[in-house]
Design a protein around this motif. Structure first.
Motif, mmCIF file in Angstrom:
data_model
loop_
_atom_site.group_PDB
_atom_site.id
_atom_site.type_symbol
_atom_site.label_atom_id
_atom_site.label_comp_id
_atom_site.label_asym_id
_atom_site.label_seq_id
_atom_site.Cartn_x
_atom_site.Cartn_y
_atom_site.Cartn_z
ATOM 1 N N MET A 56 27.055 47.062 64.211
ATOM 2 C CA MET A 56 26.583 46.142 62.984
ATOM 3 C C MET A 56 26.872 47.159 61.802
ATOM 4 S SD MET A 56 22.773 45.279 64.450
ATOM 5 C CE MET A 56 22.214 44.641 62.808
ATOM 6 N N GLN A 57 26.895 48.153 61.570
ATOM 7 C CA GLN A 57 27.189 48.982 60.598
ATOM 8 C C GLN A 57 28.671 48.783 59.955
ATOM 9 O OE1 GLN A 57 26.733 53.493 60.910
ATOM 10 N NE2 GLN A 57 26.974 53.480 58.478
ATOM 11 N N GLU A 58 29.436 48.764 61.012
ATOM 12 C CA GLU A 58 30.959 48.430 60.857
ATOM 13 C C GLU A 58 31.053 46.899 60.353
ATOM 14 O OE1 GLU A 58 35.010 48.786 60.499
ATOM 15 O OE2 GLU A 58 33.531 50.233 60.614
ATOM 16 N N ALA A 59 30.360 45.908 60.748
ATOM 17 C CA ALA A 59 30.504 44.571 60.476
ATOM 18 C C ALA A 59 30.084 44.561 58.952
ATOM 19 C CB ALA A 59 29.586 43.574 61.348
ATOM 20 N N MET A 60 28.869 45.192 58.786
ATOM 21 C CA MET A 60 28.235 45.209 57.216
ATOM 22 C C MET A 60 29.404 45.837 56.505
ATOM 23 S SD MET A 60 24.278 46.224 58.143
ATOM 24 C CE MET A 60 23.996 46.474 56.451
ATOM 25 N N ARG A 61 30.064 46.948 56.708
ATOM 26 C CA ARG A 61 30.855 47.444 55.591
ATOM 27 C C ARG A 61 32.087 46.462 55.511
ATOM 28 N NH1 ARG A 61 35.449 49.257 56.003
ATOM 29 N NH2 ARG A 61 35.700 49.093 58.167
ATOM 30 N N ARG A 62 32.691 45.922 56.589
ATOM 31 C CA ARG A 62 33.644 44.879 56.326
ATOM 32 C C ARG A 62 33.344 43.754 55.678
ATOM 33 N NH1 ARG A 62 34.396 45.300 62.178
ATOM 34 N NH2 ARG A 62 33.398 43.435 62.576
ATOM 35 N N ASP A 63 32.038 43.130 55.820
ATOM 36 C CA ASP A 63 31.297 42.059 54.783
ATOM 37 C C ASP A 63 31.554 42.417 53.421
ATOM 38 O OD1 ASP A 63 31.335 40.522 57.245
ATOM 39 O OD2 ASP A 63 29.366 40.583 57.500
ATOM 40 N N LEU A 64 30.841 43.877 53.292
ATOM 41 C CA LEU A 64 30.772 44.121 51.895
ATOM 42 C C LEU A 64 32.199 44.579 51.229
ATOM 43 C CD1 LEU A 64 27.819 46.761 52.337
ATOM 44 C CD2 LEU A 64 27.783 44.825 51.030
ATOM 45 N N ASP A 65 33.248 44.761 51.997
ATOM 46 C CA ASP A 65 34.537 45.016 51.500
ATOM 47 C C ASP A 65 34.978 43.652 51.222
ATOM 48 O OD1 ASP A 65 34.489 47.902 51.911
ATOM 49 O OD2 ASP A 65 35.603 47.879 53.604
ATOM 50 N N ARG A 66 34.619 42.768 52.028
ATOM 51 C CA ARG A 66 35.281 41.542 51.708
ATOM 52 C C ARG A 66 34.595 40.720 50.419
ATOM 53 N NH1 ARG A 66 34.042 38.991 56.395
ATOM 54 N NH2 ARG A 66 35.579 40.223 57.363
ATOM 55 N N THR A 67 33.135 40.871 50.496
ATOM 56 C CA THR A 67 32.526 40.562 49.110
ATOM 57 C C THR A 67 33.135 41.283 48.024
ATOM 58 O OG1 THR A 67 30.703 39.991 50.641
ATOM 59 C CG2 THR A 67 30.353 40.235 48.179
ATOM 60 N N ALA A 68 33.286 42.514 48.045
ATOM 61 C CA ALA A 68 33.789 43.075 46.691
ATOM 62 C C ALA A 68 35.284 42.768 46.516
ATOM 63 C CB ALA A 68 33.845 44.427 47.154
ATOM 64 N N LEU A 69 35.999 42.468 47.326
ATOM 65 C CA LEU A 69 37.425 41.705 46.912
ATOM 66 C C LEU A 69 37.335 40.410 46.208
ATOM 67 C CD1 LEU A 69 39.603 42.708 50.279
ATOM 68 C CD2 LEU A 69 39.808 43.338 47.805
ATOM 69 N N ASP A 70 36.236 39.592 47.047
ATOM 70 C CA ASP A 70 35.946 38.305 46.429
ATOM 71 C C ASP A 70 35.504 38.489 45.005
ATOM 72 O OD1 ASP A 70 36.702 37.233 48.689
ATOM 73 O OD2 ASP A 70 34.810 36.708 49.573
ATOM 74 N N VAL A 71 34.513 39.348 44.658
ATOM 75 C CA VAL A 71 33.922 39.373 43.521
ATOM 76 C C VAL A 71 35.083 39.908 42.413
ATOM 77 C CG1 VAL A 71 32.338 40.997 42.077
ATOM 78 C CG2 VAL A 71 31.586 39.923 44.132
ATOM 79 N N ARG A 72 35.920 40.963 42.896
ATOM 80 C CA ARG A 72 37.176 41.361 41.800
ATOM 81 C C ARG A 72 37.988 39.999 41.654
ATOM 82 N NH1 ARG A 72 38.282 45.834 45.674
ATOM 83 N NH2 ARG A 72 36.623 47.341 45.222
ATOM 84 N N ALA A 73 38.310 39.221 42.568
ATOM 85 C CA ALA A 73 39.160 37.950 42.415
ATOM 86 C C ALA A 73 38.309 37.084 41.679
ATOM 87 C CB ALA A 73 39.541 37.340 43.847
ATOM 88 N N TYR A 74 37.200 36.718 41.738
ATOM 89 C CA TYR A 74 36.492 35.982 40.878
ATOM 90 C C TYR A 74 36.322 36.463 39.417
ATOM 91 C CZ TYR A 74 35.210 33.276 45.001
ATOM 92 O OH TYR A 74 35.226 32.634 46.359
ATOM 93 N N ALA A 75 36.017 37.507 39.418
ATOM 94 C CA ALA A 75 35.973 38.260 37.966
ATOM 95 C C ALA A 75 37.148 38.069 37.280
ATOM 96 C CB ALA A 75 35.349 39.765 38.097
ATOM 97 N N GLY A 76 38.405 38.478 37.960
ATOM 98 C CA GLY A 76 39.920 38.127 37.337
ATOM 99 C C GLY A 76 40.184 36.951 36.983
ATOM 100 N N GLU A 77 39.880 35.902 38.007
ATOM 101 C CA GLU A 77 40.032 34.746 37.395
ATOM 102 C C GLU A 77 39.151 34.184 36.344
ATOM 103 O OE1 GLU A 77 39.563 30.297 39.827
ATOM 104 O OE2 GLU A 77 39.653 31.940 40.985
ATOM 105 N N ALA A 78 38.032 34.744 36.421
ATOM 106 C CA ALA A 78 37.045 34.327 35.263
ATOM 107 C C ALA A 78 37.650 34.970 34.019
ATOM 108 C CB ALA A 78 35.569 34.813 35.617
ATOM 109 N N ALA A 79 37.812 36.070 34.108
ATOM 110 C CA ALA A 79 38.491 36.780 32.966
ATOM 111 C C ALA A 79 39.631 36.079 32.301
ATOM 112 C CB ALA A 79 38.865 38.280 33.027
ATOM 113 N N GLY A 80 40.491 35.701 33.361
ATOM 114 C CA GLY A 80 41.855 34.935 32.794
ATOM 115 C C GLY A 80 41.541 33.611 32.231
ATOM 116 N N ASN A 81 40.548 32.692 32.992
ATOM 117 C CA ASN A 81 40.186 31.543 32.238
ATOM 118 C C ASN A 81 39.522 31.837 30.778
ATOM 119 O OD1 ASN A 81 40.977 30.331 34.362
ATOM 120 N ND2 ASN A 81 38.944 30.229 35.258
ATOM 121 N N ALA A 82 38.768 32.973 30.752
ATOM 122 C CA ALA A 82 38.133 33.269 29.458
ATOM 123 C C ALA A 82 39.450 33.416 28.572
ATOM 124 C CB ALA A 82 36.955 34.198 29.516
ATOM 125 N N ALA A 83 40.254 34.141 28.921
ATOM 126 C CA ALA A 83 41.291 34.697 27.844
ATOM 127 C C ALA A 83 42.073 33.269 27.454
ATOM 128 C CB ALA A 83 42.041 35.707 28.569
#
Length: 188
Positions: A56-83
């Motif tokens: 469960m800890q490994e699954a949670m770590r993978r989910d958190l890593d995936r969520t962090a990547l998604d957040v970075r991608a969304y943040a980059g996309e949002a910054a690009g759109n704002a620019a």
């Protein structure tokens, strides 16, 4: 004395109560084999629980890593759109300002045209500019033309240009100009 119990009756009642409790415990308690099976089941459950926690800890770590990547991608996309939106807005404002300045320049040109006489002032300024350029061209070409004519016809221009003819031993003549005349003694 019917309301008061004697000690023997109280003891009998207590024994009866204890007997019922023992019977109840015998019906609800486990024998040795059942207790060992129950213990084995609990041990297996705890072992599986011990294996499940790291998974469960490994699954949670993978989910958190995936969520962090998604957040970075969304943040980059949002910054690009704002620019992109900021650039588009800035470009639109620049075009608006340029259009306004162009209109103001056109109005200033029309006012100057009216104030300074319009076509006739323009025509006079073109004529004056042409005359000045012509005079400068003639002045510049005149010196070149004179030098060329002097080189082609030195006999004609030598004396009028301030020079003197000098004869050579072979019979030819050349034109000479004194840059600094010889100094003559004061008595002569």
């Amino acid at each position: 004395m019917s309301g008061v119990k004697d000690p023997f009756e109280i003891l009998a009642d207590e024994i009866t109560l204890i007997r019922r409790q023992v019977d109840h415990l015998q019906r609800t308690s486990l024998n040795k084999d059942e207790a060992e099976a129950f213990n084995a089941t609990i041990a297996r459950f705890l072992t599986q629980l011990g294996k499940t926690a790291p998974a469960m800890q490994e699954a949670m770590r993978r989910d958190l890593d995936r969520t962090a990547l998604d957040v970075r991608a969304y943040a980059g996309e949002a910054a690009g759109n704002a620019a992109r939106e900021a650039i588009e807005k800035s470009h639109a404002e620049s075009l608006k300002a340029a259009k306004s300045l162009s209109q103001a320049a056109g109005e200033a040109r029309r006012q100057a045209w009216r104030y300074f006489g319009g076509f006739w002032v323009w025509l006079a300024s073109i004529g004056a500019t042409g005359a000045l350029i012509g005079a400068l061209t003639v002045f510049w070409l005149q010196g070149r033309a004179d030098a060329k004519a002097f080189g082609q016809y030195p006999r004609i221009y030598c004396l009028s240009a301030g020079g003197e003819f000098v004869d050579q031993r072979d019979g030819s003549r050349y034109c000479i100009f004194m840059v600094s005349p010889p100094t003559q003694p004061a008595g002569e």
